[in-house]
Each structure stands twice: as C-alpha cells, then as structure tokens.
Design an enzyme around this catalytic site. Sequence first.
Site, PDB file in Angstrom:
ATOM      1  N   LYS A   1     -65.890   9.668  -9.022  1.00  0.00           N
ATOM      2  CA  LYS A   1     -64.419   9.838  -8.093  1.00  0.00           C
ATOM      3  C   LYS A   1     -63.326   9.302  -7.559  1.00  0.00           C
ATOM      4  CE  LYS A   1     -65.151   8.403  -2.985  1.00  0.00           C
ATOM      5  NZ  LYS A   1     -66.444   7.000  -2.317  1.00  0.00           N
TER       6      LYS A   1
ATOM      7  N   SER B   1     -68.208   8.760   1.741  1.00  0.00           N
ATOM      8  CA  SER B   1     -67.515   9.560   1.766  1.00  0.00           C
ATOM      9  C   SER B   1     -67.126  10.800  -0.351  1.00  0.00           C
ATOM     10  CB  SER B   1     -66.225   9.402   1.321  1.00  0.00           C
ATOM     11  OG  SER B   1     -66.450   7.737   0.950  1.00  0.00           O
TER      12      SER B   1
ATOM     13  N   SER C   1     -71.282   5.433   1.262  1.00  0.00           N
ATOM     14  CA  SER C   1     -71.107   6.220   0.294  1.00  0.00           C
ATOM     15  C   SER C   1     -71.673   7.163  -0.264  1.00  0.00           C
ATOM     16  CB  SER C   1     -69.782   6.365   0.574  1.00  0.00           C
ATOM     17  OG  SER C   1     -68.921   6.425   1.682  1.00  0.00           O
TER      18      SER C   1
HETATM   19  N1  GLN Z   1     -69.240   6.528   6.157  1.00  0.00           N
HETATM   20  C1  GLN Z   1     -68.513   4.833   6.504  1.00  0.00           C
HETATM   21  C2  GLN Z   1     -67.431   5.034   6.403  1.00  0.00           C
HETATM   22  O1  GLN Z   1     -66.762   5.803   7.357  1.00  0.00           O
HETATM   23  C3  GLN Z   1     -69.203   4.792   4.830  1.00  0.00           C
HETATM   24  C4  GLN Z   1     -68.122   5.274   3.714  1.00  0.00           C
HETATM   25  C5  GLN Z   1     -68.139   4.221   2.376  1.00  0.00           C
HETATM   26  O2  GLN Z   1     -68.958   4.426   2.439  1.00  0.00           O
HETATM   27  N2  GLN Z   1     -66.477   4.774   1.989  1.00  0.00           N
HETATM   28  O3  GLN Z   1     -66.739   4.355   6.803  1.00  0.00           O
END
Ligand code: GLN
Length: 467
Positions: free
Chosen positions: A57, A132, A156
């Site tokens: 990532k 994400s 994420s």
């Molecule tokens: N979807 C969650 C957020 O928007 C989690 C994101 C993540 O785990 N980086 O914060």
Amino acid sequence: MSEIKSNIKKSLDNAEKLNETLNSFLKIEREYALNRAEELEKSSDESPLKGFAIAVKDNICTKFSQTSCGSRILGNYRPQYNATAVDKLLKAGAVIVGKTNMDEFAMGSSNENSAFGTAKNPWDTTRVPGGSSGGSAVAVASGVVRAALGSETGGSVRQPASFCGIVGLKPTYGRISRFGLVAFASSLDQIGIFGQTSKDAAEVLQTVAGRDANDSTTAAVEVPNYADEIGKDIKGKRIGVPRALFGEGLDNEVRNAVEQSIENYRSLGAEIIDIDLPNSKYSIAVYYIIATAEASSNLARFDGVRYGFRAENAHRLREMYMKTREEGFGAEVKRRIMLGTYVLSSGYYDAYYAKAQKVRTLLKQDFLNAFDRCDAVLTPTAPSVAFKIGEKTDDPLAMYLSDIYTVSANLAGIPGISVPCGLSSEGLPIGLQLVGKHWSEAVLLNLANAYESQFPLGAKARFSVAG
Ligand code: GLN
C-alpha cells in the site's frame, strides 16, 4: 528465463495489463522488480518468501519507490528509508512489484477518496473494491500477487478483503512494526495483510511480525510458528456470536450467508455460543472522535516545508502553509482534520474526546469478557457487498457505517480476520469476520483455514476481469 524472473515478469505483465481497467497500482516498479528477481536467482539463500511477488500500500515507506498516501500533498514524495515491514519482506526474499492505490491518508471505505482515481472491484468494475486499502485487495483478488500489505485503522484491510473475496488480516496492535507506516491515527493504526488464502497471510505475518526497536508500540511478545497451528482440528473451539449486532442495517443476503457460515462452523465441530457486546453500538461514534482527533494532530506535519508538494505563488510563510494544505489535501481529509480539531478544542474536549476514550475502555472490556467464554467472535465483516461507485460519495455518514463491524477490533487493539463465506445472488463475495483476544492470530488463521478449505467459494465464483 529463470523461474523467479519469469514469475515476476508474469506478475508485472498482469499488473500493467489490468491496471488500465482496475487502477489498483499507483506505481508499478518493473525495472526494480526484474533486477531484484535476477539478484535473487543468483543467490543460493533459501529465504522463506524467495521470489514471492508482493504489493505494498502506498502509505508504507519504500525508498525504491514513491509513497504518496493517495494524496496530492505527497504526490512526488520518495522516502529516505524503508518501513520495517518492507525491510523484513525484502530480507525474506520477497519481490515488491509496486505500490497500491488507496483512499487519501487511508481515510475512506471505498477507494473513492484517492487523489489518483478509484480502484475498481475485479468482480464487477462498476463497484468499489472497498477501502482504504482497496488497491492492495484488488492486486491480490485479480491474481497479480499472492499477498499484499495494507493498513488498518478501522477496517481498511478486512472490509476490502470482504468486498473482493480474499483473506484480510488485522493483527493485534503492536504485532507488526509501524515504523515507516505514515500515521493516520496512531493508537489504532496497524499494518495488515491480504492473502489469496489464510496460509499466504500467515506466511507474510510470520515474516513481518515482532518487536522493533524503531517502534516502541511493538510488543516483546514471542512470534509463534503460525504454520504449526494451521490445519489443526477446530473441534471444541468456541465461537461467540453477538446476535444483537445482526439487526438493522445488515443486508439480508449478507445475514443469510453469515448465518450459514455459523452452521458450517458447527458442522466442523466448533461450539457456538451467544455473547453480548453491549457497547458496540457506540463504536462508530467513538472511532470517528478518536481517529479524527489523532489525524488532526498527525497531519499537521504536512505543511509544504518538509515533504512533497508545496503551493506556488505564496509570499508569506503562513500563506504558503495555508495554500499548500488547501491545494494538497482532498475534501475527506479536510473534513477529518476539522472534526478532529473540533473534538480536541477547549470546551469540547471533555464532552467528546475524553468521553470517547472512556467508552473505548468499556468496549474493550466487553471483548475481554466475551473471551472468557469463547476463542473468537464471529460477525459479518461488512453490512453489505461491494457497493456501486458513486453510491455513497455524497453521504459521509452512510460511508462511515460500512465499518460498523470492524472498528471495534481497532479500538480494542485485538486481531481480526475476514474470510470469504459466500456469494450474493449477483455473484459478489461476502466475508465473515472473526476477532480474537490479543495475540491470538494463530487461532484466527486456523479457524479461517478450516473454513476456506471446507467451504471454498467454489465454481460459481468468477471475476468479470481475468488475471
Ligand atoms: N474506513 C475507515 C475510515 O475511513 C477506516 C479506515 C482505515 O482503516 N484506514 O476511517
């Protein structure tokens, strides 16, 4: 051509070919990866991941490639050092083929917050891959790599794994070094792993787990041999099910698939018990206070002076900061910085931030109570299958609710895994989630492996995009 080189070449060819449709890579490092494959060929070391193609990532630092965090503000940023997890992968013989697409600074659940376009779900390219870490999930699901690193702050890795029909593991807070992972919310962040199977995830975890002097939040807890646990009989394992969380907002097809998976576990000899997580209903509220508060502080460092992008035509220092941040950050990141600044401001700190910390403790206690009675807790990973691109972009609250089942594990610091457990009537993957007590990754990987080997997605599973 030698075997390692031809495998890596195949992975790169697929990555390039599929990227036109899927946009899962922000950077494909062909030359670097081929050179590395050649070096590995020459060495006689038998390292555990020798020649294993991996995607990383783009918020995990690599000095041989960019680390943009999916943001314009770091669009041209190249780190001076590798993240510890990256160094460990390289030492184990892995070949990193590229950096993957993501929601900007890991804020999002769909990949639509990337400054570089949305990655697409390989099962249906009109749908999001989740987020994400969407790009990493797509790289694994489309067969470009067997495993990938992502990051987790609130789901994420597990949520995109569920949307893309693969395995996603978020380890215990402190299991994998965060040195070189660009911080979003430091008390929640953890590097996570995607695998085509739980065995792939276990192999990568084996390599990257452990104490690191560069990250004082890593724990000096022994790293077990995960492969030893995988394949053990799961008879008598106790799985707790919090039925109260299977209500409102849960898609019917997801509910049915997860209910079926509970029966499937029973048929494998697991004992199913009812448990209660009474404070889980507050998890999204607590998460969006704590995560935004920490983000507002962490993201203060991006000011146009030290890293990446700097706005042009600013004549004073303050103007330069403001223009850089105005032009460099996207809308969701700005929303989070404002929310976080608000909950930390004097007069609101006690009402929001301090209160959220207290509820966080209660939430963690709920899990610890549950783990007195069971080895793992089973829920859906996400309340729906992958949604359409654009479906939730105008409604941040609806988007935040995608993480309703996952954020609690980050708040409690416990490990969680998502495993494919079925397909919807439209042929889209559904994931089940197992969370366990601190340091119980081996138990979760074994439970996941038992499931996927006995109940694979099967012949009905077809991508619309072939790797
Ligand atoms: N979807 C969650 C957020 O928007 C989690 C994101 C993540 O785990 N980086 O914060």
